[in-house]
Design an enzyme around this catalytic site. Structure first.
Site, PDB file in Angstrom:
ATOM      1  N   ASP A 135      71.805 -88.723  30.900  1.00 13.51           N
ATOM      2  CA  ASP A 135      72.658 -88.771  29.714  1.00 13.51           C
ATOM      3  C   ASP A 135      71.887 -89.455  28.582  1.00 13.51           C
ATOM      4  OD1 ASP A 135      74.593 -89.370  27.790  1.00 13.51           O
ATOM      5  OD2 ASP A 135      76.072 -90.050  29.250  1.00 13.51           O
TER       6      ASP A 135
ATOM      7  N   ASN B 196      75.130 -80.813  14.088  1.00 11.76           N
ATOM      8  CA  ASN B 196      75.449 -79.637  13.282  1.00 11.76           C
ATOM      9  C   ASN B 196      75.250 -80.024  11.825  1.00 11.76           C
ATOM     10  OD1 ASN B 196      77.965 -80.566  12.099  1.00 11.76           O
ATOM     11  ND2 ASN B 196      78.937 -80.184  14.067  1.00 11.76           N
TER      12      ASN B 196
ATOM     13  N   GLY C 259      78.791 -80.531  22.566  1.00 10.47           N
ATOM     14  CA  GLY C 259      77.512 -80.760  23.240  1.00 10.47           C
ATOM     15  C   GLY C 259      76.970 -82.158  23.033  1.00 10.47           C
ATOM     16  N   VAL C 260      75.657 -82.238  22.814  1.00 11.74           N
ATOM     17  CA  VAL C 260      74.979 -83.520  22.609  1.00 11.74           C
ATOM     18  C   VAL C 260      75.569 -84.251  21.404  1.00 11.74           C
ATOM     19  CG1 VAL C 260      72.778 -84.589  21.970  1.00 11.74           C
ATOM     20  CG2 VAL C 260      72.832 -82.801  23.705  1.00 11.74           C
ATOM     21  N   ASP C 261      75.828 -83.516  20.338  1.00 17.22           N
ATOM     22  CA  ASP C 261      76.374 -84.101  19.113  1.00 17.22           C
ATOM     23  C   ASP C 261      77.697 -84.813  19.395  1.00 17.22           C
ATOM     24  OD1 ASP C 261      76.544 -84.676  16.371  1.00 17.22           O
ATOM     25  OD2 ASP C 261      77.351 -82.710  15.861  1.00 17.22           O
TER      26      ASP C 261
ATOM     27  N   SER D  45      68.704 -77.118  20.382  1.00 22.09           N
ATOM     28  CA  SER D  45      69.078 -75.708  20.185  1.00 22.09           C
ATOM     29  C   SER D  45      69.325 -74.924  21.468  1.00 22.09           C
ATOM     30  CB  SER D  45      68.063 -74.954  19.311  1.00 22.09           C
ATOM     31  OG  SER D  45      68.172 -75.355  17.962  1.00 22.09           O
ATOM     32  N   THR D  46      69.273 -75.565  22.634  1.00 20.44           N
ATOM     33  CA  THR D  46      69.415 -74.816  23.886  1.00 20.44           C
ATOM     34  C   THR D  46      70.857 -74.692  24.368  1.00 20.44           C
ATOM     35  OG1 THR D  46      69.044 -76.763  25.268  1.00 20.44           O
ATOM     36  CG2 THR D  46      67.103 -75.454  24.653  1.00 20.44           C
ATOM     37  N   GLY D  47      71.768 -75.366  23.722  1.00 20.56           N
ATOM     38  CA  GLY D  47      73.175 -75.275  24.109  1.00 20.56           C
ATOM     39  C   GLY D  47      73.836 -74.098  23.403  1.00 20.56           C
TER      40      GLY D  47
END
Length: 172
Positions: A12, A26, A34-36, A124-126
């Site tokens: 994490d 974003n 997601g991560v954001d 960018s992978t999500g």
């Protein structure tokens, strides 16, 4: 200034004890999924307040793809969050330079902060759909070629598959 040491961690990103973590943000800078979303939730309202202040001053239209900007890390173990907007993957248009710019610009921001340890997610992978193997190749190559005061770049991968993909990228 030299090239940073690259390390990998499975886990994490919000729990990383580093100077700065990179947020796959974003463009609104106001949180998301997601991560954001995870960073905003774990870091608390201080991060959102700092992002709102950025929107009110220099980034009224949001942050452009590939750019990076820092805020407080709020309640996270890190001191700062470096927000960068990754490109949406396209089969019809090569956006690799924008993905590379996320890493380069984040390291430049880290240098201005005096950060020596930085944790990156797989940008960018999500939901943005970038194939993980290609994203790993771009991320590792870009960071490996960077000249920075950052001593360690840690790629923090959420699952075993992503971790193994980044292991392969570091061995090429």
């Amino acid at each position: 200034m030299s090239q940073p040491r690259i390390t990998l961690a499975r886990g994490d990103i919000t729990k990383q004890d580093v100077d700065a973590i990179v947020n796959a943000a974003n463009s609104s800078l106001l949180g998301g999924g997601g991560v954001d979303g995870a960073i905003h939730r774990a870091g608390g309202p201080e991060i959102l307040e700092a992002c709102r202040a950025l929107r009110a001053s220099h980034y009224g239209r949001g942050l452009s793809t590939g750019q990076a900007v820092a805020t407080t890390a709020g309640r996270l173990p890190a001191r700062w969050v470096i927000h960068t907007v990754g490109p949406v993957y396209s089969r019809d248009e090569d956006r690799s330079a924008l993905l590379a710019a996320c890493h380069t610009n984040s390291l430049e921001v880290a240098d201005t902060l005096g950060a020596t340890t930085v944790a990156f997610p797989a940008i960018s992978t999500g939901i943005f759909g970038w194939p993980i193997a290609d994203a790993a190749r771009i991320a590792v190559a870009t960071v490996s070629a960077a000249t920075t005061a950052v001593e360690e770049v840690r790629f923090v991968l959420f699952d075993d598959s992503a971790y193994e993909t980044f292991v392969q990228a570091t061995q090429q």
